[in-house]
Design a protein around this motif. Structure first.
Motif: not given
Ligand code: BGC
Length: 741
Positions: A164-166, A197-200, A208-210, A277-279, A477-479
């Motif tokens: 979803g983040r491509n 630069i991310k996401h290393y 299941g990204r986490v 990354d966040w959390g 979308a992300e997630s």
């Molecule tokens: C994302 C990061 C983003 C961060 C802050 C995370 O959910 O994976 O790419 O920079 O949130 O919004």
């Protein structure tokens, strides 16, 4: 750490104390601006208290979340740290991301921004200069909004086309992705704003990204995803690296000593700071000792690991004081290096019109013409009746969802398939209506819009029209990952019905990445327009009517279908957790050793598979031919060259590409992109292009000696239009060589 710096042999801590008691702002006035960022950072560290240090190495969200209010001093963005005002160090105001300055939940009411097209579209330009310009634009807006850290620079390779983040990343090739990311980062930082630069690293899917562990052997990682980071870091010198949510070979990215201490800070001598990354921080001591410098988005973690627990660990000595000082120094060093201390971000007016032109240029150059039977395109401005169908093309162009979502003034929101997920509850259309832009290109034509909801009604309207343009969309979308590569919502049936009614049908795709095209043989033209940003509608119309000759090239392979992928089936998202802060279930791993370093087109070559459209592919309204390939060693440099000729009737831009592969006797690797150029040619003209090959691209990474190794032998050089059309072939003999890791 008692830091002593040069300053005529003067002990810095003595000087700092003197200046501080005199009420001076240390960073601004001592350790003069002419000193190196390292020295300036050391000077500040030596004057900081333990509490000040701790306050800098963990960040809460910069807006209210759950029970936590907006931190005092935060302007409202992804994260905030208070800085050290008494020493002249500004607060960290961190915002997303690569595509522009975001404003999550409209926390800064009415604060809009210019939206660049998706990074995938940027990669499709194959134009590092445009990446730099885009970065400069984003950096300028960030600075003028009071942001001094941009969470940009997404460079994960496309191992999973359903990810979803491509759209936030730069495709499947390490050289292309590394060049583009590096330039975009350098552009942002040229405006005194730190870029990440991310996401290393190897954070290749959202499902299941986490929980997921990306399993891959180290050599393969070095030759693929890590190489993209390495090249981008060399080029862009990002002030910060953000680790991924995922695990790599069983170890969370934020506490992965191999990735952080050994490769990033060791082999690559990276001097900036590493944020989670966040959390995505999981421990205090382990993470600190593995090299993590800052816990981000701590509200989502079970503990503020880098707050009180880190303070106690330092006091007890289980985390050495030097390690804490190093964390802080790295943060400060990056702020000094980009000029964020000397030229602090502050409110200023923004020339949105000029910035829209940057977004437009990226969109115009990044649109990829995939099919053009019978010269269906360009359309004539004299057409009498044009039917435009689908995807809210009357309103605007689609954008990708999640933390990178930019909302220019006038953005339109439509409920997404995830209305209960506040983060991605809406799909956002950027306010650049393709319908209006098409009408502007053909002012005398009757231009009719149909929503496309009823395929039969749309087909009826399409009958007899001079041109039919179906907009088809895939929202990502992300997630969340897309469940497959089909266009959703019955759009395949819509396209079939319309193309049956009128063969002069063009499909304009607005997608995050590849989609399947069961109707490909039935339509006349296909244009990949990705998520095209603030001026996408105008850019699409310019290409459809030929004011812009299309020149984008695919930065990813489009497969025929999922069976061609290294992992045809994806894990069911219901069995695992994809978001931080949620109850965790379903640890699992993905085996990236299946393709190893052979990501994307390399996998197709190795397996002898023919994709729908190959990496590097894209048509023009003119045609190009290639001749006279040369491959020669100039000293230790391998230089390749070829002639490119415009054989058609129109001026156009081509992206000639060079590849090198080797037989199994000589380290055996499939063809790799080793260089390209982007040239504009008038009809009938020929130009010679040359590239110098980075030696790492003809080497294998030898884990045993921790070095790049070029084996002596003959290597296959090829060149042409894309990963599958390389008519020119040559051989070059290389000598054995080891290169530093
Ligand atoms: C994302 C990061 C983003 C961060 C802050 C995370 O959910 O994976 O790419 O920079 O949130 O919004």
């Amino acid at each position: 750490m008692t830091t002593k710096v040069g300053l005529s042999g003067f002990s810095l801590s003595v000087l700092s104390a003197a200046l501080l008691t005199a009420g001076h702002s240390w960073a601004a006035e001592a350790a003069s601006r002419h000193d190196s960022p390292d020295r300036r950072a050391e000077a500040v560290v030596s004057a900081m208290t333990l509490d000040e240090k701790i306050a800098l190495v963990h960040t809460p969200f910069g807006y209210p979340i759950g029970d936590s209010p907006k931190p005092e001093g935060a302007i409202g963005s992804a994260a905030y740290a208070p800085g050290v005002p008494r020493l002249g160090i500004p607060a960290l105001q961190e915002s997303d991301a690569s595509l522009g300055v975001t404003n999550p939940y409209d926390i800064r009411p009415g604060d809009n921004a210019t939206a660049l097209p998706s990074s995938m579209m940027l990669a499709a330009t194959f134009d590092p200069k445009l990446a730099r310009k885009g970065g400069e634009m984003v950096g300028t807006e960030a600075h003028a909004k009071g942001i001094n850290v941009m969470l940009a620079g997404g460079v994960n390779l496309t191992r999973e086309p359903r990810n979803g983040r491509n759209f936030e990343y730069l495709g499947e090739d390490p050289l292309l992705a590394g060049q583009m990311a590096g330039n975009s980062i350098a552009g942002i930082q040229s405006r005194h704003v730190v870029s990440t630069i991310k996401h290393y690293a190897l954070n290749a899917q959202e499902t299941g990204r986490v929980m997921v562990s990306s399993v891959i052997n180290r050599s393969a990682a070095r030759e693929s995803d890590l190489l993209a980071f390495e090249l981008a870091i060399e080029k862009g010198q990002p002030g910060s690296v953000m680790t991924g949510y995922n695990r790599i070979n069983g170890q969370y990215a934020s506490q992965n000593a191999f990735l952080i201490n050994q490769v990033l800070k060791g082999d690559w001598r990276y001097k900036g700071w590493v944020m989670s990354d966040w959390g995505a921080t999981h421990s205090t001591k382990k993470a600190a000792l593995a090299g993590l410098d800052q816990q981000s988005g701590e509200n989502l973690d079970p503990k503020v690991f880098f707050g009180e627990p880190l303070k106690r660990a330092v006091q007890k000595g289980s985390v050495p004081q030097e390690r804490l000082d190093d964390m802080v120094k790295r943060i400060l060093r990056s702020l000094f290096a980009v000029g964020a201390v000397d030229n602090p971000a502050k409110a200023a007016s923004i020339d949105y019109d000029a910035h829209a032109q940057v977004a437009k240029a990226v969109a115009e150059q990044g649109i990829v013409l995939l099919k053009n039977a019978n010269n269906q395109l360009p359309l004539s401005s004299k057409a009498k009746r044009i039917v435009v169908i689908g995807s809210h093309a009357d309103v605007g162009v689609l954008s990708g969802g999640g933390s990178s979502q930019v909302t220019p003034l006038g953005s339109v929101k439509v409920p997404s398939p995830y209305p209960d997920n506040a983060f991605i509850a809406n799909m956002v259309y950027h306010p650049s209506s393709p319908l209006k832009a098409i009408q502007a290109e053909a002012p005398k034509a009757q231009v009719i819009f149909d929503s496309g909801e009823d395929p039969q009604q749309a087909a009826k309207l399409a009958q007899g029209a001079d041109a039919v343009i179906v907009f088809a969309q895939q929202w990502t979308a992300e997630s969340v990952d897309v469940k497959d590569l089909s266009l959703p919502d019955n759009q395949d049936a819509l396209i079939e019905a319309v193309a049956k009614a009128n063969p002069k049908t063009t499909v304009v795709l607005e997608t995050g990445g590849p989609v399947k095209m069961p109707w490909l043989g039935k339509v006349s033209a296909v244009v990949e327009a990705w998520y095209s940003g603030s001026k996408g509608g105008e850019a699409i119309a310019s290409v459809l009517f030929g004011r812009v000759n299309p020149s984008g090239r695919l930065p990813i392979t489009f497969p025929q279908d999922e069976t061609q992928l290294p992992r045809p089936n994806m894990r069911d998202p219901a069995t695992t957790t994809s978001n931080p802060g949620e109850k965790r279930k379903g640890l699992f791993s993905e085996n990236y050793n299946i393709e190893g370093a052979d990501v994307g087109y390399k996998w197709y070559e190795r397996e002898g598979k023919k994709p729908l459209f190959p990496f590097g592919y894209g048509l023009s309204y003119t045609t190009f031919s290639y001749s006279n390939l040369s491959a020669e060693l100039r000293g230790s440099k391998l230089v390749l060259g070829m002639d490119v000729t415009n054989r058609g009737q129109l001026k156009g831009i081509d992206t000639p590409q060079f590849y090198i592969g080797s037989s199994s006797k000589h380290n055996g690797f499939t063809s790799r992109l080793v260089g390209w150029d982007r040239i504009e040619l008038k009809p009938g003209k020929t130009k010679r292009v040359t590239v110098t090959v980075d030696p790492r691209l003809v080497a294998r990474f030898d884990e045993k000696v921790n070095a790049w190794h070029i084996k002596a032998g003959n290597y296959r050089v090829s060149a042409g239009a894309n990963a599958m059309e390389r008519p020119l072939k040559a051989q070059v003999r290389l000598n054995e060589k080891y290169l530093a890791p």
